[in-house]
Design a protein around this motif. Structure first.
Motif: not given
Length: 412
Positions: A313-323, A325-331
């Motif tokens: 895919g990936p699905l539309p809601e998936v954050i494909t930029n790993t950096v 994604a990391k900051y979103a997880m951290d927040k």
């Protein structure tokens, strides 16, 4: 030429085994020590204090020892203010910068101890308007005042409480032989207590949760308000949606039997969501009516789906930029008091790197290496249970439901 330094520690040094670790570390590194002052707490809640002279072969050897002792909570007796240097460029750090642990940390600034905000491992500390801010290297900007060395820095590792349970800190062994019924009960109690006190709980999961049939249990936990943050990858969402739309996961039905042509179903699932434009739209259209992701979106909790190179895919809601994604997880993890990791090695390690050491962390996985690697990467507070999440999670849900129905059991 031999050099020495005076260090000190306070807290529950004996029963937390911190003193033993410090003395062992000095000897393991070829140093010597002399205990100059040792005041032992006489009552249950009293803390202890110790002052130790540490000797190294030369200045460099002593500095290496002190750096290791610092991470264990030791500090120089005569502590000066923290030292800083200016970052010469974006993502360029001064030599000798202080690298954070995941323990609560303080820096001495203008004679006052200032707590480092949102501290977690492998970052830097930046002083800004009297605040000490934990900052990953990707956020460092030219001109930032970066803390240098360990002088003026105090680390406070979590201490082991006197009342030991499977979910108390520093009981971080890995076992497949623990009494699982008791473990499930204690985890359920901890979850219920945390939620009743207004605390936040994060769940990290991999696609094995769907494949093993545990998805309805996690969906129940989300729906009933026991999950505040959901962290996963594209595969979890894809196979969760595949199960809802086609009754399969990895092309197998709930009975574990392969369905003819079923290996294509996860691609059909992606196609259906893409046709709607997003998972949220698929829910609004009535196309998606249940499952883990459905419940998370309906509940309105942060649901961070981090992409990888393996994703379909990936699905539309998936954050494909790993950096990103990391900051979103951290927040999303800010303010979390408890994290439950279910059947995922890579996501567990990634999330563990973002957690302070005081966050209660339990990792459930059929592979003991998952828990071992998690702890080896610095998440020393994590404890693990080696078991099948397809068996464990439904038991956990039943125990939580029973405890909510009989709250008097929490007092036992």
């Amino acid at each position: 030429m031999r050099e020495l330094a005076e260090i000190e520690m306070d807290g529950h040094l004996i029963d937390s085994q911190m003193l033993t670790k410090v003395l062992d570390k000095i000897m393991d590194m070829g140093g010597e020590f002399e205990i100059k002052n040792f005041r032992i707490g006489l009552k249950k809640n009293d803390t202890s204090y110790i002052q130790i002279t540490v000797t190294g072969e030369d200045g460099d050897h002593l500095d290496r020892i002190l750096l290791e002792l610092h991470a264990l909570g030791a500090r120089i007796v005569e502590m000066a203010d923290v030292k800083t240097e200016i970052a010469p460029g974006d993502m360029v750090v001064p030599r000798g910068f202080y690298s954070t642990t995941n323990h609560p940390t303080y820096v001495r600034y203008q004679g006052t101890w200032v707590e480092v905000e949102h501290n977690h491992m492998d970052c830097l500390v930046v002083l800004e308007d009297g605040r000490a801010i934990c900052m990953p290297i990707g956020h460092i900007k030219k001109g930032d005042r970066v803390v240098i060395g360990t002088a003026g820095v105090k680390v406070v590792p979590p201490e082991r409480p006197r009342q030991k349970t499977y979910f108390e800190f520093m009981s971080n062994d890995v076992s497949s032989e623990r009494p699982s019924c008791e473990l499930v009960r204690q985890l359920a109690e901890e979850i219920v207590r945390t939620k009743k006190a207004g605390g936040k709980i994060a769940v990290v999961c991999g696609p094995a949760l769907v494949h093993t049939g545990a998805a309805p249990s996690l969906a129940w936990l989300i729906r009933e308000g026991y999950v505040d943050v959901l962290l996963a990858g594209n595969a979890v969402a894809v196979h969760d949606i595949e199960r809802q739309l086609f009754g399969t996961s990895l092309g197998m039905n709930c009975g574990g039997n392969a369905i003819s042509g079923g290996h294509r179903n996860h691609l059909y699932a992606i196609s259906e969501i893409m046709a709607s434009g997003s998972i949220k739209n698929a829910i609004a259209e009535g196309k998606l009516k249940g499952g883990i992701i459905y419940e998370a979106i309906k509940k309105g909790i942060p649901c961070i789906l981090a992409g990888s190179i393996r994703d379909d895919g990936p699905l539309p809601e998936v954050i494909t930029n790993t950096v990103e994604a990391k900051y979103a997880m951290d927040k999303a993890l800010q303010g979390v008091e408890m994290t439950i990791m279910l059947g995922t090695m890579l996501h567990s390690i990634a999330v563990g790197n973002l957690l302070p050491s005081f966050v209660k962390t339990i990792c459930i996985d059929i592979n003991p290496a998952t828990v071992t690697k998690l702890m080896d990467r610095g998440s020393a507070q994590a404890i693990g249970l080696v078991t099948d999440i397809g068996i464990f999670l439904p038991q956990l849900v039943k125990e939580i439901d029973d405890q909510e129905a009989h709250p008097e059991n929490l007092l036992k």
